[in-house]
Design a protein around this motif. Structure first.
Motif, PDB file in Angstrom:
ATOM      1  N   ILE A 139      -9.166 -45.877  -0.658  1.00 17.48           N
ATOM      2  CA  ILE A 139      -8.134 -46.917  -0.668  1.00 17.48           C
ATOM      3  C   ILE A 139      -6.836 -46.452  -0.022  1.00 17.48           C
ATOM      4  O   ILE A 139      -5.816 -47.127  -0.109  1.00 17.48           O
ATOM      5  N   ASP A 140      -6.859 -45.290   0.637  1.00 15.82           N
ATOM      6  CA  ASP A 140      -5.656 -44.780   1.284  1.00 15.82           C
ATOM      7  C   ASP A 140      -5.143 -45.774   2.320  1.00 15.82           C
ATOM      8  O   ASP A 140      -5.924 -46.439   3.010  1.00 15.82           O
ATOM      9  N   TYR A 141      -3.826 -45.821   2.445  1.00 15.48           N
ATOM     10  CA  TYR A 141      -3.217 -46.724   3.413  1.00 15.48           C
ATOM     11  C   TYR A 141      -3.707 -46.447   4.827  1.00 15.48           C
ATOM     12  O   TYR A 141      -3.966 -47.378   5.597  1.00 15.48           O
ATOM     13  N   ARG A 200     -11.340 -53.777  -2.678  1.00 17.95           N
ATOM     14  CA  ARG A 200     -12.251 -52.618  -2.612  1.00 17.95           C
ATOM     15  C   ARG A 200     -12.505 -52.023  -3.995  1.00 17.95           C
ATOM     16  O   ARG A 200     -13.635 -51.651  -4.321  1.00 17.95           O
ATOM     17  N   HIS A 212      -2.246 -54.290   2.593  1.00 17.44           N
ATOM     18  CA  HIS A 212      -2.985 -53.141   2.071  1.00 17.44           C
ATOM     19  C   HIS A 212      -3.302 -53.338   0.589  1.00 17.44           C
ATOM     20  O   HIS A 212      -4.417 -53.057   0.139  1.00 17.44           O
ATOM     21  N   ASN A 233     -10.132 -44.990  -9.754  1.00 15.89           N
ATOM     22  CA  ASN A 233     -11.081 -44.170  -8.991  1.00 15.89           C
ATOM     23  C   ASN A 233     -11.479 -42.916  -9.774  1.00 15.89           C
ATOM     24  O   ASN A 233     -12.646 -42.529  -9.783  1.00 15.89           O
ATOM     25  N   TRP A 242      -6.230 -55.689   0.173  1.00 13.09           N
ATOM     26  CA  TRP A 242      -7.441 -54.992   0.633  1.00 13.09           C
ATOM     27  C   TRP A 242      -7.893 -53.965  -0.400  1.00 13.09           C
ATOM     28  O   TRP A 242      -9.076 -53.905  -0.744  1.00 13.09           O
ATOM     29  N   ALA A 243      -6.949 -53.164  -0.891  1.00  9.42           N
ATOM     30  CA  ALA A 243      -7.296 -52.113  -1.859  1.00  9.42           C
ATOM     31  C   ALA A 243      -7.763 -52.719  -3.186  1.00  9.42           C
ATOM     32  O   ALA A 243      -8.713 -52.216  -3.793  1.00  9.42           O
ATOM     33  N   PHE A 276      -6.829 -48.196   5.695  1.00  8.01           N
ATOM     34  CA  PHE A 276      -6.540 -49.613   5.961  1.00  8.01           C
ATOM     35  C   PHE A 276      -5.923 -49.778   7.358  1.00  8.01           C
ATOM     36  O   PHE A 276      -6.316 -50.668   8.110  1.00  8.01           O
ATOM     37  N   GLN A 289      -1.081 -48.998  -6.466  1.00  8.10           N
ATOM     38  CA  GLN A 289      -1.702 -47.816  -5.873  1.00  8.10           C
ATOM     39  C   GLN A 289      -1.849 -46.706  -6.910  1.00  8.10           C
ATOM     40  O   GLN A 289      -2.874 -46.014  -6.942  1.00  8.10           O
ATOM     41  N   ARG A 321      -4.785 -47.724  -9.110  1.00 10.95           N
ATOM     42  CA  ARG A 321      -6.070 -47.672  -8.408  1.00 10.95           C
ATOM     43  C   ARG A 321      -6.554 -46.227  -8.304  1.00 10.95           C
ATOM     44  O   ARG A 321      -7.757 -45.967  -8.370  1.00 10.95           O
TER      45      ARG A 321
END
Length: 151
Positions: free
Chosen positions: A143-145, A17, A10, A130, A13-14, A148, A123, A126
């Motif tokens: 970007i929430d888990y 993004r 995650h 945002n 990935w985040a 994902f 997190q 991030r």
């Protein structure tokens, strides 16, 4: 181990993004870029410590102007963390590691807690990134888990 591996995936990935959203926004906000760079460097600092090396050469809060340099840092971090996590045995998660922070203060922390710190620290920031994108009238990115996990 399964949860840690999923949370690390995650994170990769985040990070990607957020970088894509920043590139799309074409931001030149120095505070925003400094914060993004901070996340990348903090990931590198913790990995260095996990590998038993000194992290003193890294400065956590330097100015940044080139998003492509920051992206390269994140990509290298992901590559190295994947190797580290894949080679990590569950029995080592509670192993205590000795390290010095950036102020040269000595600490001892478990591998599990260090990996949790990397995941949660990223997190947290991030979310700030945002928010800063929204203030600039740019589009923040999901970007929430759970987003994902649904992929």
């Amino acid at each position: 181990m399964k949860t840690i591996k999923a949370m690390m995936e995650h994170l990769y990935w985040a990070d990607e993004r957020i970088l894509d959203a920043l590139q799309k926004s074409e931001t030149r906000n120095k505070d925003l870029l400094k914060l993004v760079r901070h996340v990348a460097v903090a990931e590198r600092v913790w990995l260095t410590r996990l590998l038993g090396k000194d992290s003193g050469q890294y400065s956590l809060w330097e100015e940044a102007e080139d998003l492509s340099v920051i992206r390269a840092m994140f990509e290298e971090n992901a590559k190295q963390y994947r190797v580290y996590v894949e080679g990590l045995e569950e029995s080592r998660l509670d192993e205590m590691l000795d390290y010095a922070n950036q102020s040269r203060v000595l600490f001892q922390t478990s591998v599990r807690d260090i990996l949790s710190q990397v995941i949660l620290h990223g997190q947290y920031h991030r979310g700030q990134i945002n928010q800063m994108l929204r203030i600039e009238s740019a589009e923040p990115v999901q970007i929430d888990y759970i987003t994902f996990a649904r992929l």
